[in-house]
Scaffold this active site. Structure first.
Site, PDB file in Angstrom:
ATOM      1  N   ASP A 147       0.838  -1.199   0.000  1.00 29.52           N
ATOM      2  CA  ASP A 147       0.000   0.000   0.000  1.00 29.52           C
ATOM      3  C   ASP A 147       0.878   1.257   0.000  1.00 29.52           C
ATOM      4  O   ASP A 147       0.512   2.281  -0.582  1.00 29.52           O
ATOM      5  CB  ASP A 147      -0.922  -0.006   1.223  1.00 29.52           C
ATOM      6  N   GLY A 148       2.045   1.161   0.662  1.00 33.57           N
ATOM      7  CA  GLY A 148       2.970   2.301   0.660  1.00 33.57           C
ATOM      8  C   GLY A 148       3.445   2.621  -0.758  1.00 33.57           C
ATOM      9  O   GLY A 148       3.643   3.792  -1.102  1.00 33.57           O
ATOM     10  N   ASN A 159      -4.357   9.048   1.842  1.00 31.89           N
ATOM     11  CA  ASN A 159      -4.628   8.465   3.159  1.00 31.89           C
ATOM     12  C   ASN A 159      -5.018   9.534   4.179  1.00 31.89           C
ATOM     13  O   ASN A 159      -6.097   9.481   4.747  1.00 31.89           O
ATOM     14  CB  ASN A 159      -3.387   7.748   3.699  1.00 31.89           C
ATOM     15  N   GLU A 160      -4.068  10.440   4.443  1.00 32.99           N
ATOM     16  CA  GLU A 160      -4.329  11.406   5.511  1.00 32.99           C
ATOM     17  C   GLU A 160      -3.349  12.569   5.535  1.00 32.99           C
ATOM     18  O   GLU A 160      -2.274  12.520   4.919  1.00 32.99           O
ATOM     19  CB  GLU A 160      -4.327  10.743   6.905  1.00 32.99           C
ATOM     20  N   ARG A 180      -4.611  20.598  22.436  1.00 30.98           N
ATOM     21  CA  ARG A 180      -3.246  20.537  22.971  1.00 30.98           C
ATOM     22  C   ARG A 180      -2.907  19.067  23.128  1.00 30.98           C
ATOM     23  O   ARG A 180      -3.629  18.331  23.804  1.00 30.98           O
ATOM     24  CB  ARG A 180      -3.185  21.254  24.312  1.00 30.98           C
ATOM     25  N   ASP A 217      -0.374  15.582  21.188  1.00 30.49           N
ATOM     26  CA  ASP A 217       0.690  15.143  20.280  1.00 30.49           C
ATOM     27  C   ASP A 217       0.408  15.483  18.825  1.00 30.49           C
ATOM     28  O   ASP A 217       1.344  15.659  18.045  1.00 30.49           O
ATOM     29  CB  ASP A 217       0.899  13.626  20.415  1.00 30.49           C
TER      30      ASP A 217
HETATM   31  P1  NAP Z   1       5.318   2.699   6.739  1.00 31.29           P
HETATM   32  O1  NAP Z   1       5.456   3.241   8.127  1.00 31.29           O
HETATM   33  O2  NAP Z   1       6.470   2.062   6.078  1.00 31.29           O
HETATM   34  O3  NAP Z   1       4.081   1.656   6.659  1.00 31.29           O
HETATM   35  C1  NAP Z   1       2.866   1.919   7.225  1.00 31.29           C
HETATM   36  C2  NAP Z   1       1.948   0.700   7.091  1.00 31.29           C
HETATM   37  O4  NAP Z   1       0.657   1.197   6.754  1.00 31.29           O
HETATM   38  C3  NAP Z   1       2.335  -0.303   6.023  1.00 31.29           C
HETATM   39  O5  NAP Z   1       2.118  -1.591   6.543  1.00 31.29           O
HETATM   40  C4  NAP Z   1       1.362  -0.008   4.893  1.00 31.29           C
HETATM   41  O6  NAP Z   1       1.047  -1.153   4.131  1.00 31.29           O
HETATM   42  C5  NAP Z   1       0.148   0.408   5.687  1.00 31.29           C
HETATM   43  N1  NAP Z   1      -0.839   1.228   4.970  1.00 31.29           N
HETATM   44  C6  NAP Z   1      -0.651   2.259   4.120  1.00 31.29           C
HETATM   45  N2  NAP Z   1      -1.827   2.759   3.713  1.00 31.29           N
HETATM   46  C7  NAP Z   1      -2.792   2.001   4.327  1.00 31.29           C
HETATM   47  C8  NAP Z   1      -4.203   2.004   4.300  1.00 31.29           C
HETATM   48  N3  NAP Z   1      -4.888   2.909   3.578  1.00 31.29           N
HETATM   49  N4  NAP Z   1      -4.863   1.095   5.042  1.00 31.29           N
HETATM   50  C9  NAP Z   1      -4.198   0.184   5.786  1.00 31.29           C
HETATM   51  N5  NAP Z   1      -2.866   0.125   5.855  1.00 31.29           N
HETATM   52  C10 NAP Z   1      -2.164   1.032   5.123  1.00 31.29           C
HETATM   53  O7  NAP Z   1       4.828   3.944   5.868  1.00 31.29           O
HETATM   54  P2  NAP Z   1       4.393   4.016   4.352  1.00 31.29           P
HETATM   55  O8  NAP Z   1       4.438   2.660   3.740  1.00 31.29           O
HETATM   56  O9  NAP Z   1       5.133   5.120   3.703  1.00 31.29           O
HETATM   57  O10 NAP Z   1       2.871   4.447   4.535  1.00 31.29           O
HETATM   58  C11 NAP Z   1       2.521   5.705   5.065  1.00 31.29           C
HETATM   59  C12 NAP Z   1       1.263   5.473   5.849  1.00 31.29           C
HETATM   60  O11 NAP Z   1       1.608   4.859   7.086  1.00 31.29           O
HETATM   61  C13 NAP Z   1       0.540   6.723   6.258  1.00 31.29           C
HETATM   62  O12 NAP Z   1      -0.262   7.226   5.221  1.00 31.29           O
HETATM   63  C14 NAP Z   1      -0.238   6.250   7.473  1.00 31.29           C
HETATM   64  O13 NAP Z   1      -1.551   5.820   7.139  1.00 31.29           O
HETATM   65  C15 NAP Z   1       0.547   5.065   7.966  1.00 31.29           C
HETATM   66  N6  NAP Z   1       1.053   5.349   9.317  1.00 31.29           N
HETATM   67  C16 NAP Z   1       0.540   4.616  10.361  1.00 31.29           C
HETATM   68  C17 NAP Z   1       0.927   4.882  11.633  1.00 31.29           C
HETATM   69  C18 NAP Z   1       0.324   4.068  12.742  1.00 31.29           C
HETATM   70  O14 NAP Z   1      -0.534   3.230  12.450  1.00 31.29           O
HETATM   71  N7  NAP Z   1       0.712   4.323  13.983  1.00 31.29           N
HETATM   72  C19 NAP Z   1       1.854   5.879  11.916  1.00 31.29           C
HETATM   73  C20 NAP Z   1       2.353   6.612  10.853  1.00 31.29           C
HETATM   74  C21 NAP Z   1       1.934   6.345   9.544  1.00 31.29           C
HETATM   75  P3  NAP Z   1       2.087  -1.911   3.177  1.00 31.29           P
HETATM   76  O15 NAP Z   1       2.945  -2.740   4.076  1.00 31.29           O
HETATM   77  O16 NAP Z   1       1.202  -2.732   2.305  1.00 31.29           O
HETATM   78  O17 NAP Z   1       2.857  -0.864   2.409  1.00 31.29           O
END
Ligand code: NAP
Length: 268
Positions: free
Chosen positions: A45-46, A121-122, A147, A149
């Site tokens: 998804d990333g 996503n967000e 106020r 994180d």
């Molecule tokens: P990453 O930190 O390497 O991976 C974040 C995880 O989120 C990966 O497992 C990715 O899936 C999954 N993901 C991405 N979009 C998703 C969706 N719409 N629904 C469910 N899972 C999803 O970061 P990245 O790959 O660059 O992705 C950035 C995304 O990470 C942000 O948009 C945010 O949604 C998410 N994120 C989550 C947290 C948290 O949950 N605490 C914190 C920061 C960011 P894949 O393994 O298939 O790539």
């Protein structure tokens, strides 16, 4: 059919990309990296988030389809051993069903200028130095003084990402709205927030007004920026939508179950 391909860059994804190109050439698909009709991602998804931002300016003209190198994802819904079937369907189905998902438009007012972004996503706002303090307005009315994180404002397809980890609701992507979720808000008599996530419909908007002297951590999906001098940030449902090409049905709630619960329970 002109297609572009983006892979995650790991060995397996690169090998699968080469296989895809070979299968696609056999079926007469044309590789076109700048103005494709279809964008194929291989990774996760990333990887789809990266592809979306690479082709952001052509979002009205392209459709996306994703191959997952691990388990099935939310945007990457083909498995690595299904490449021949996917290429066959791309070549034979001239007009696949297009699932159109809503996006967030983010307008950041900085001094006398403004910058606009689109997120799949967000949008995430934090303070680089610690606690974020910001006034939240909904439809131009003061709503709360935050106020804590940070604040995450997600799309319905992004509701299964960061939003879900914050206890936000999962929203079906056919719903046009945005969800505001808090990251660890501090509540007392001065700073008081709702405490639960809120879902705004398409015709509503929210503004976040941080202290302009604060150094902010701003994330649009996976893209992280630091900004100072931000006067306000307006978030609303974007006019544009993103299109995902569906060559076979895979209902959203099945994805949710597969991702978070597992196989369906035995019938009782
Ligand atoms: P990453 O930190 O390497 O991976 C974040 C995880 O989120 C990966 O497992 C990715 O899936 C999954 N993901 C991405 N979009 C998703 C969706 N719409 N629904 C469910 N899972 C999803 O970061 P990245 O790959 O660059 O992705 C950035 C995304 O990470 C942000 O948009 C945010 O949604 C998410 N994120 C989550 C947290 C948290 O949950 N605490 C914190 C920061 C960011 P894949 O393994 O298939 O790539």
């Amino acid at each position: 059919m002109k297609y572009a391909l983006l892979d995650r860059g790991d060995r397996l994804s690169i090998e699968l990309a080469e296989t895809f190109h070979a299968l696609a050439a056999d079926r007469g698909l044309v590789r076109e990296e700048t103005s494709p009709e279809l964008v194929v991602t291989i990774g996760g998804d990333g990887t789809m988030l990266q592809a979306f931002h690479r082709f952001r300016d052509r979002v009205k003209d392209v459709a996306f389809v994703g191959v997952h190198t691990g388990h099935l994802g939310f945007y990457a819904d083909w498995k690595k051993d299904e490449l021949p079937e996917l290429v066959e369907r791309i070549a034979s189905m001239k007009e696949p069903y297009l699932a159109r998902y809503p996006l967030i438009e983010i307008n950041i007012a900085l001094g006398n200028s403004a910058e606009q972004y689109l997120a799949l996503n967000e949008f995430t706002l934090k303070s680089v130095d610690g606690t974020l303090v910001a006034a939240i307005h909904i439809n131009d009315e003061p709503f709360e003084m935050f106020r804590g994180d940070g604040i995450v404002i997600s799309t319905p397809p992004g509701s299964t990402g960061y939003n879900k980890s914050l206890g936000g609701a999962i929203i079906h992507p056919s719903f046009e709205g945005i969800q505001i979720a808090e990251i660890a808000s501090i509540n007392n008599r001065v700073y008081r927030t709702l405490g639960s996530s809120m879902i705004l419909p398409k015709h509503h908007h929210c503004d976040i007004a941080p202290d302009p002297d604060e150094l902010l951590h701003v994330a649009i999906d996976h893209l992280v920026l630091q900004m100072k001098g931000v006067r306000s940030i307006l978030c609303r449902v974007a006019q544009e939508k993103v299109a995902f090409a569906r060559y076979r049905p895979y209902p959203f709630w099945n994805r949710v179950r597969e991702a978070f619960i597992g196989s369906p329970p035995d019938k009782r």
